[in-house]
Design a protein around this motif. Structure first.
Motif, PDB file in Angstrom:
ATOM      1  N   TYR A  44       0.797  -1.228   0.000  1.00  0.00           N
ATOM      2  CA  TYR A  44       0.000   0.000   0.000  1.00  0.00           C
ATOM      3  C   TYR A  44       0.831   1.280   0.000  1.00  0.00           C
ATOM      4  O   TYR A  44       0.457   2.267  -0.614  1.00  0.00           O
ATOM      5  N   ASN A  45       1.955   1.278   0.725  1.00  0.00           N
ATOM      6  CA  ASN A  45       2.671   2.533   0.871  1.00  0.00           C
ATOM      7  C   ASN A  45       4.148   2.283   1.129  1.00  0.00           C
ATOM      8  O   ASN A  45       4.559   1.158   1.463  1.00  0.00           O
ATOM      9  N   ILE A  46       4.943   3.367   0.986  1.00  0.00           N
ATOM     10  CA  ILE A  46       6.397   3.263   1.081  1.00  0.00           C
ATOM     11  C   ILE A  46       6.908   4.439   1.917  1.00  0.00           C
ATOM     12  O   ILE A  46       6.460   5.578   1.732  1.00  0.00           O
ATOM     13  N   TYR A  47       7.882   4.168   2.797  1.00  0.00           N
ATOM     14  CA  TYR A  47       8.491   5.206   3.629  1.00  0.00           C
ATOM     15  C   TYR A  47       9.971   4.883   3.777  1.00  0.00           C
ATOM     16  O   TYR A  47      10.389   3.726   3.662  1.00  0.00           O
ATOM     17  N   GLN A  48      10.757   5.898   4.074  1.00  0.00           N
ATOM     18  CA  GLN A  48      12.183   5.703   4.374  1.00  0.00           C
ATOM     19  C   GLN A  48      12.483   6.302   5.739  1.00  0.00           C
ATOM     20  O   GLN A  48      12.151   7.453   6.015  1.00  0.00           O
ATOM     21  N   SER A  49      13.133   5.506   6.585  1.00  0.00           N
ATOM     22  CA  SER A  49      13.458   5.963   7.930  1.00  0.00           C
ATOM     23  C   SER A  49      14.688   6.862   7.900  1.00  0.00           C
ATOM     24  O   SER A  49      15.391   6.957   6.895  1.00  0.00           O
ATOM     25  N   ASP A  50      14.938   7.516   9.022  1.00  0.00           N
ATOM     26  CA  ASP A  50      16.091   8.402   9.107  1.00  0.00           C
ATOM     27  C   ASP A  50      17.397   7.623   8.962  1.00  0.00           C
ATOM     28  O   ASP A  50      18.380   8.143   8.435  1.00  0.00           O
ATOM     29  N   LEU A 257      -7.777   7.095 -10.519  1.00  0.00           N
ATOM     30  CA  LEU A 257      -6.451   7.421 -10.016  1.00  0.00           C
ATOM     31  C   LEU A 257      -6.371   6.974  -8.562  1.00  0.00           C
ATOM     32  O   LEU A 257      -7.384   6.745  -7.898  1.00  0.00           O
ATOM     33  N   VAL A 258      -5.153   6.855  -8.075  1.00  0.00           N
ATOM     34  CA  VAL A 258      -4.959   6.514  -6.659  1.00  0.00           C
ATOM     35  C   VAL A 258      -4.605   7.789  -5.907  1.00  0.00           C
ATOM     36  O   VAL A 258      -4.161   8.784  -6.492  1.00  0.00           O
ATOM     37  N   LYS A 259      -4.774   7.750  -4.601  1.00  0.00           N
ATOM     38  CA  LYS A 259      -4.675   9.001  -3.835  1.00  0.00           C
ATOM     39  C   LYS A 259      -3.240   9.478  -3.647  1.00  0.00           C
ATOM     40  O   LYS A 259      -3.002  10.659  -3.424  1.00  0.00           O
ATOM     41  N   THR A 298      -1.536  -1.506 -10.924  1.00  0.00           N
ATOM     42  CA  THR A 298      -2.177  -0.509 -10.078  1.00  0.00           C
ATOM     43  C   THR A 298      -1.149  -0.050  -9.061  1.00  0.00           C
ATOM     44  O   THR A 298      -0.842  -0.763  -8.095  1.00  0.00           O
ATOM     45  N   VAL A 299      -0.564   1.119  -9.332  1.00  0.00           N
ATOM     46  CA  VAL A 299       0.493   1.642  -8.472  1.00  0.00           C
ATOM     47  C   VAL A 299      -0.145   2.385  -7.309  1.00  0.00           C
ATOM     48  O   VAL A 299      -0.826   3.403  -7.501  1.00  0.00           O
ATOM     49  N   THR A 300       0.051   1.862  -6.107  1.00  0.00           N
ATOM     50  CA  THR A 300      -0.599   2.447  -4.930  1.00  0.00           C
ATOM     51  C   THR A 300       0.198   3.584  -4.307  1.00  0.00           C
ATOM     52  O   THR A 300      -0.371   4.432  -3.618  1.00  0.00           O
ATOM     53  N   ALA A 301       1.519   3.614  -4.518  1.00  0.00           N
ATOM     54  CA  ALA A 301       2.328   4.684  -3.926  1.00  0.00           C
ATOM     55  C   ALA A 301       3.639   4.799  -4.680  1.00  0.00           C
ATOM     56  O   ALA A 301       4.094   3.863  -5.349  1.00  0.00           O
ATOM     57  N   PHE A 302       4.217   5.996  -4.564  1.00  0.00           N
ATOM     58  CA  PHE A 302       5.513   6.291  -5.164  1.00  0.00           C
ATOM     59  C   PHE A 302       6.378   6.926  -4.083  1.00  0.00           C
ATOM     60  O   PHE A 302       5.893   7.693  -3.250  1.00  0.00           O
ATOM     61  N   TYR A 303       7.696   6.618  -4.111  1.00  0.00           N
ATOM     62  CA  TYR A 303       8.596   7.238  -3.138  1.00  0.00           C
ATOM     63  C   TYR A 303       9.980   7.390  -3.768  1.00  0.00           C
ATOM     64  O   TYR A 303      10.460   6.492  -4.464  1.00  0.00           O
TER      65      TYR A 303
END
Length: 974
Positions: A44-50, A257-259, A298-303
Motif C-alpha cells: 500500500y505505501n512506502i516510507y524511508q526511515s532516518d 487514479l490513486v490518492k 495498479t500503483v498504490t504509492a511512489f517514493y
C-alpha cells in the motif's frame, strides 16, 4: 588497377514496420515480491526511515528493506494488526503506522511500540476507518477518519482522547502538516460549496471550478501545495490550480487514479493510475504529455529515496524499484545488438540480428526497420558507415544504402564485405582483405593487388600515406603500395587478433580478442589486461574515444571507462572504472558502444541499453553505515560507552549494514582494531574476531562504493578486554607474595625435616656406637679373658685355645658388622651363634641354644641393621637361664618374614623370667643395651615412617611360676 563493378542498383523503400507502440524505451526496474522476501505482493505505501531503511506497508504487516534482505513484522512481532495501510513520518524521524483496525504503532530498536487507542475506538464505535494520521509539534496525534462519519480526532501519544471535529458526511479530507503549526485540509462543508483550507490559513472556494468540470467533490483523494500551485487528485481526474489567480488545468481520466501523489527532487509529478501504472509529468506541468510507466499495474504509492532511486508499490505485484532515472532498455527487438552509430544528423542507428534496425532522434519516438528480405542467409546488421552524406548498413555480405529510409542494395560477387569504415575521406570495406570504394566501385583490393587476404576487422588512417589494419592475425600497415606487419618487433601482442583501432590524442588504442588492450604512443606501450586490475575482460570487442584522455571499451564482461594521464616525461598512466550487469546493464556481453550528449549507448547480446555517462559516479553518494549488533561472548552489548569485557568475552561478533539500494553488491567494507593498524577488507556484513588479546581496542568500521570515498559509523567502537583475575597486576603481586611465603614455609618445613632427620641419624649412629660398646663392654671382655686364663692355669690348653679362637673370631665379626649400615641376616645369625657358643663354653654348657628361620626366608638376601639382637640374647643367658638351679637352660632364636621391609625375631628362653632373682637374692639386672636398642628402633621408625618395636612376654607355668621370657623384635629389613 582493377575496378569491380557494382551490380545494378534496385531502389527499395525501407518499411518502418513498427513505430513507438511496437518499439519503446523502458526504464530499468527491479521487482520485489514474495519470492524476494516481501510478506505479501499487495503493498500500500512506502516510507524511508532516518537511518535509511525502506519500509513497506502491506496486508500482511510491514517490511523493512536494507538492500540485502527484508525484515518482516507481523502479529508475532507485536503488530496490533496485519493490514497496515499507511503511516506518517514525524519530525523526530519516527514513522507512525496505522492499521485497518484503527491501531497505531511505530518500530523502535527492532521492536514494535503500540500507541493505545482504546478511548478513540470507543468514540469511533468501530464504524470508521483511519484514512490518514499526523503528529503536530505538541505531540498530539491527529487522525483523519472516514466511514459512516468523517472528521478529525485528536489524541495524545498515550492514546487518551482529546477532541474531535466532525464534518459533513460527504466531505473529502486530506490533511498534511506543513511544519509550522498549520495544516492543509481539503473538503467541502456542505452540498453546495467546496472549500479548500490552505496551509497559510486561507480558505479557497473552488465551487465554480468543481461545477464547471462536473467533478464529484466526494472524490477528492489527495492534495499537494507547492508554492502558488495546488495539485488535486480526484478519483477520475487531476488538477493543477494557481491559488492566487485561480487558473487551472484539469485532466479527466476514464480509469481511477490513486490518492498517493508525489513531487520528486527533479520537480516531476507522479500519480498512480488504476491498472495503468503511474504517470510522470516533467516539471509538474500538466500541459505536457506525461510518461507512463508500469502500464498494467495498479500503483498504490511512489517514493523517492535519498539516493534518488524511485520506488513503486503495487496492489498485485509487490514493489518495483527504478535505481536510475536515465537507464533505459529498448524492448520488442529480436536478438542481439551488434553495432551502433551516429550520423551527421545526430541520429542514433542500432543494428540487430535478423536485419532489424532502429533509428532514434532525441525528443522523437524511435523508428524500427526490418530489411525486407527473407533469405535465410540474412543475419545480424554488422556495421553502419556514413560517407558523403549517405548512410550504409552491412548485413552479411550485403551493403545497403539506408539514407532517408530508401535502400539501394547490392551484393558483391567477388568480395565478402563484413564491415564498412570511413577514414575521413574514403570508405573501406573489410572482409577477405580490405577494399577501397570510390564512385560506387572498388578502386583497390588488397587480396588482388597485394595478395593480402587475411580476415580484417578494422582500419584506421594514421596519415595521408599510412593506414593501420586490424585482422585475425594481428596488425598490418598499408602505405598505398603494399601491406606489411605493424610493429611486431615492439610487442608480440601486435600479432594477436585485433577487434578495433582508435586514437585518443597521441595515444593509439588497439583492442584484442583475448589479450585486453594495447595503448601505444611514441614513448611507450602499455598492456592493459584483466589480471593486472585493468579491463573487466581480455575479450575487448570495441573502443569508443570520448576525448583525448577518456575512452570506453566494450568487453564480454561489461563496459570499462579508461582515463589516460600523460606525464611530462613522455610516459603515461591510466585509471579504469567498470560498469556491469550489477550496475544495470542488460547483459555483460557488450559488442559495441558510443557516447553522445552525456549518454552511453551500448549494444549487448540482449539488446540495446542507454544510460547517463555519470550515472555510476558513486563518489557523489553518501553511504550510511548501521551497526545491527555487537556481541561479546554471545552476549549483545551496548556500544554507546566504553565497554569493559572480561577475558572470557574476548571473541567479538559484529553485524552491520551499509545502505546503498542501487547496487549493494558494490559495497566494500573495511575494519581495523587500532588506528595504526592495516585495514582488513571484506564483502561480508558480519565479522568474527576470535581470541583477542587483553588490551584496549578502538574498532573502526567503514564502507565504500568506489573504494575512494569511505563512510563509517558515527563513533569508533571502543572496548577493553581485561586479563583474568589470576593475570591481573594485583593478583600477580599477591600471588608472588603468597607464593614466596608458601615457598619459605615449604623450605622451612623441608629444612626442619632435614634437620630432624640429621638429628635422628646422629642419634641412631650414637645408639649404634652405644650398642657396639654394650656388646663389647669391658665385663664381657674381662670375663672372657679370665676364662681363658683359668683354662691355662688348669693346664687345659686345648679348651683355652678353642675359647681364645672363638673369642678372636667373635671380636672380628662384631667389628666387621658394626662398619656396615645393614648386613645379611646370615652374618647376624653366624655372629649370634659364635657368641652363644663361646658363652656356653665359658659356663661349662649350662644351657643349650638353637637359631632357626622360616624356610621361605632367604637369609642371604634379607638385610638387617647389625647389633640389634645380641643384647637380648646376652640378657637371656645371664639373667634368664644362668640363675636356674633346677634345670638346664635353653634359648631359641627364630626369624620370620613379616613383609618386604619387616622381619620378626623371637628370643625365647626357659629361665627365671623378668621378675626372678639371682642366687644372691638381688633383683634382676636391667640391661642398658636393651634400652639403647629400644631408642634406636624408635629413631629408625620415625625416619622410615614404619612400626619397629620390642615386645616382652612373660611365660608362666600352670602353677603360675615363671617359665621364662619371650622377646619379640620387629626389625627393619631390606
Amino acid at each position: 588497377m582493377i575496378y569491380l563493378a557494382l551490380r545494378s542498383l534496385i531502389p527499395i523503400l525501407l518499411f518502418p514496420g513498427f513505430i513507438a507502440g511496437a518499439f519503446a524505451q523502458q526504464h530499468a526496474f527491479r521487482q520485489f515480491s514474495v519470492d524476494e522476501g516481501l510478506p505479501s505482493s499487495e503493498v500500500y505505501n512506502i516510507y524511508q526511515s532516518d537511518e535509511g531503511y525502506i519500509y513497506f506497508t502491506t496486508d500482511r504487516g510491514i517490511s523493512r528493506y536494507d538492500g540485502y534482505k527484508f525484515r518482516n513484522y507481523s502479529l508475532r512481532d507485536g503488530l496490533p494488526g496485519n493490514t497496515v495501510f499507511g503511516g506518517y513520518k514525524h519530525s523526530n524521524q519516527t514513522i507512525y503506522f496505522y492499521t485497518y483496525e484503527g491501531d497505531i504503532f511505530y518500530p523502535f530498536d527492532d521492536q514494535i511500540k503500540v500507541i493505545s487507542v482504546g478511548e478513540l475506538k470507543e468514540q469511533m464505535s468501530f464504524r470508521r476507518v483511519i484514512q490518514n494520521l499526523m503528529i503536530d509539534e505538541h505531540g498530539s496525534v491527529w487522525i483523519v477518519i472516514t466511514g459512516h462519519e468523517k472528521g478529525f480526532f485528536e489524541i495524545d501519544t498515550l492514546g487518551h482522547f482529546k477532541k474531535d471535529i466532525l464534518l459533513h458526511p460527504s466531505s473529502s479530507i486530506q490533511m498534511k502538516y506543513s511544519g509550522d503549526g498549520k495544516y492543509l485540509c481539503a473538503y467541502y462543508e456542505d452540498a453546495d460549496s467546496t472549500i479548500l483550507h490552505l496551509s497559510d490559513g486561507r480558505a479557497l472556494d473552488i465551487t465554480s471550478i468543481i461545477k464547471k468540470e462536473n467533478i464529484d467533490t466526494a472524490d477528492i483523494l489527495s492534495a499537494i501545495e507547492k508554492g502558488q500551485a495546488l495539485y488535486l487528485v480526484f478519483k477520475f481526474g487531476l488538477m493543477h490550480l494557481n491559488t492566487i489567480n485561480h487558473d487551472y488545468i484539469y485532466l479527466p481520466y476514464q480509469e481511477e487514479l490513486v490518492k498517493n501523489m508525489y513531487i520528486d527532487t527533479d520537480n516531476s509529478l507522479w500519480i498512480g493510475h488504476a491498472q495503468r501504472g503511474i504517470l510522470r509529468f516533467p516539471d509538474a506541468d500538466l500541459s505536457r504529455s506525461p510518461e507512463r510507466l508500469l502500464d498494467g499495474e495498479t500503483v498504490t504509492a511512489f517514493y523517492e529515496d535519498t539516493e534518488g532511486g524511485k520506488w513503486f508499490s503495487t496492489l498485485d505485484n509487490g514493489v518495483y524499484y527504478m535505481p536510475w532515472n536515465d537507464l533505459y532498455y529498448y524492448n520488442d527487438i529480436d536478438g542481439m545488438c551488434k553495432t551502433i552509430a551516429v550520423n551527421n544528423n545526430n541520429e542514433i542507428w542500432a543494428g540487430f540480428t535478423k536485419g532489424t534496425i532502429i533509428n532514434y532522434r532525441e525528443g522523437n519516438s524511435p523508428n524500427i526497420y526490418r530489411l525486407p528480405f527473407s533469405d535465410k542467409r540474412l543475419g545480424a546488421i554488422q556495421s553502419f558507415c556514413e560517407n558523403k552524406e549517405r548512410l550504409y548498413a552491412v548485413c552479411s555480405n550485403l551493403v545497403y544504402d539506408i539514407t532517408d529510409g530508401v535502400i539501394q542494395g547490392s551484393e558483391f560477387s567477388d568480395a565478402y564485405v563484413r564491415k564498412l569504415v570511413n577514414d575521413g575521406d574514403n570508405m573501406w570495406g573489410l572482409g577477405n582483405g580490405f577494399y577501397l570504394f570510390k564512385d560506387d566501385s572498388i578502386s583497390y583490393s588488397s587480396e588482388l593487388e597485394n595478395s593480402f587476404g587475411e580476415w580484417t576487422t578494422t582500419l584506421t588512417r594514421v596519415s595521408d600515406s599510412l593506414c593501420i589494419v586490424g585482422s585475425f592475425s594481428g596488425l598490418y600497415a598499408f602505405d598505398g603500395s603494399g601491406v606489411r606487419p605493424y610493429h611486431r618487433e615492439k610487442s608480440p601482442l601486435f600479432s594477436q587478433r585485433i577487434s578495433d583501432i582508435e586514437f585518443a590524442g597521441r595515444n593509439r588504442i588497439f583492442s584484442t580478442i583475448g589479450n585486453g588492450l594495447l595503448i601505444e604512443n611514441d614513448s611507450a606501450i602499455i598492456h592493459v589486461q584483466k589480471d593486472s586490475g585493468g579491463v573487466l575482460s581480455n575479450v575487448c570487442n570495441a573502443v569508443f574515444v570520448e576525448n583525448d584522455s577518456t575512452f570506453w571499451v566494450a568487453t564480454n564482461e561489461g563496459i570499462n571507462t579508461i582515463f589516460i594521464r600523460n606525464d611530462p616525461d613522455g610516459t603515461f598512466s591510466y585509471e579504469v572504472k567498470g560498469v556491469t550487469r550489477e550496475d544495470g546493464l542488460r547483459s555483460n556481453e557488450v559488442y559495441d558502444l558510443l557516447v553522445k550528449d552525456d549518454q552511453v549507448w551500448a549494444g549487448t547480446n540482449l539488446g540495446l541499453v542507454r544510460f547517463g555517462k555519470d550515472m555510476y559516479n558513486y563518489g557523489k553518494y553518501t553511504l550510511p553505515v548501521i551497526l545491527n549488533y555487537f556481541k561479546a561472548g554471545d552476549q549483545e552489548k551496548d556500544i554507546s560507552h566504553l565497554l569493559e569485557l572480561s577475558s572470557d568475552h574476548n571473541s567479538i561478533e559484529l553485524s552491520y549494514t551499509a545502505l546503498f539500494f542501487k547496487n549493494p553488491d558494490k559495497i566494500m567494507y573495511r575494519y581495523r582494531l587500532q588506528p595504526d593498524r592495516e585495514w582488513s577488507y571484506t564483502k561480508n556484513t558480519r565479522i568474527n574476531l576470535l581470541n583477542l588479546a587483553e588490551r584496549r581496542y578502538d574498532l573502526q568500521l567503514e564502507a565504500s562504493i568506489d573504494n575512494v570515498h569511505w563512510f563509517g559509523l558515527d563513533n569508533n567502537i571502543s572496548f577493553i578486554i581485561y586479563p583474568p583475575l589470576w593475570r591481573s597486576t594485583g593478583f600477580q603481586i599477591g600471588y608472588f607474595i603468597v607464593g614466596g611465603v608458601l615457598l619459605w614455609l615449604v623450605f622451612y618445613y623441608q629444612f626442619s625435616i632435614f634437620k630432624k632427620r640429621a638429628v635422628l641419624k646422629r642419634k641412631a649412629f650414637e645408639a649404634e656406637q652405644k650398642a657396639l660398646r654394650a656388646q663389647i663392654n669391658p665385663h664381657f671382655i674381662f670375663n672372657s679373658l679370665n676364662s681363658i686364663n683359668s683354662f691355662i692355669l688348669n693346664n687345659d690348653k686345648l679348651i683355652a685355645s678353642q675359647y681364645l679362637a672363638k673369642f678372636a673370631g667373635l671380636m672380628r665379626q662384631m667389628l666387621d658388622n658394626s662398619a656396615e649400615v645393614t648386613i645379611a641376616l646370615r652374618k647376624e645369625i653366624n655372629a649370634l651363634a659364635s657368641y652363644m657358643a663361646m658363652e656356653a663354653l665359658r659356663v661349662e654348657n649350662k644351657f643349650d641354644f638353637s637359631i632357626t628361620h622360616d624356610p621361605g626366608l632367604d637369609i642371604d638376601k634379607c638385610f638387617i641393621s647389625p647389633m640389634l639382637i645380641q643384647p637380648f640374647v646376652e640378657n637371656a643367658i645371664w639373667h634368664g637361664v644362668m640363675p636356674l638351679n633346677s634345670r638346664k637352660g635353653f634359648i631359641t632364636v627364630h626369624f620370620t618374614q613379616l613383609s618386604a621391609k619387616r622381619i620378626l625375631c623371637v628370643v625365647d628362653d626357659n629361665g627365671v623370667g623378668r621378675d626372678g632373682q639371682d642366687s644372691s637374692g638381688k633383683p634382676r639386672h636391667r640391661s642398658h643395651g636393651i634400652s639403647l636398642i629400644r631408642n634406636r628402633l624408635a629413631i629408625i621408625s620415625e625416619i622410615r615412617k614404619a612400626d619397629y618395636h620390642i615386645e616382652a612376654v612373660d611365660k608362666k607355668c600352670k602353677d603360675g611360676s615363671a617359665a621364662g621370657t619371650k622377646i619379640k623384635l620387629v626389625l627393619p629389613a631390606n
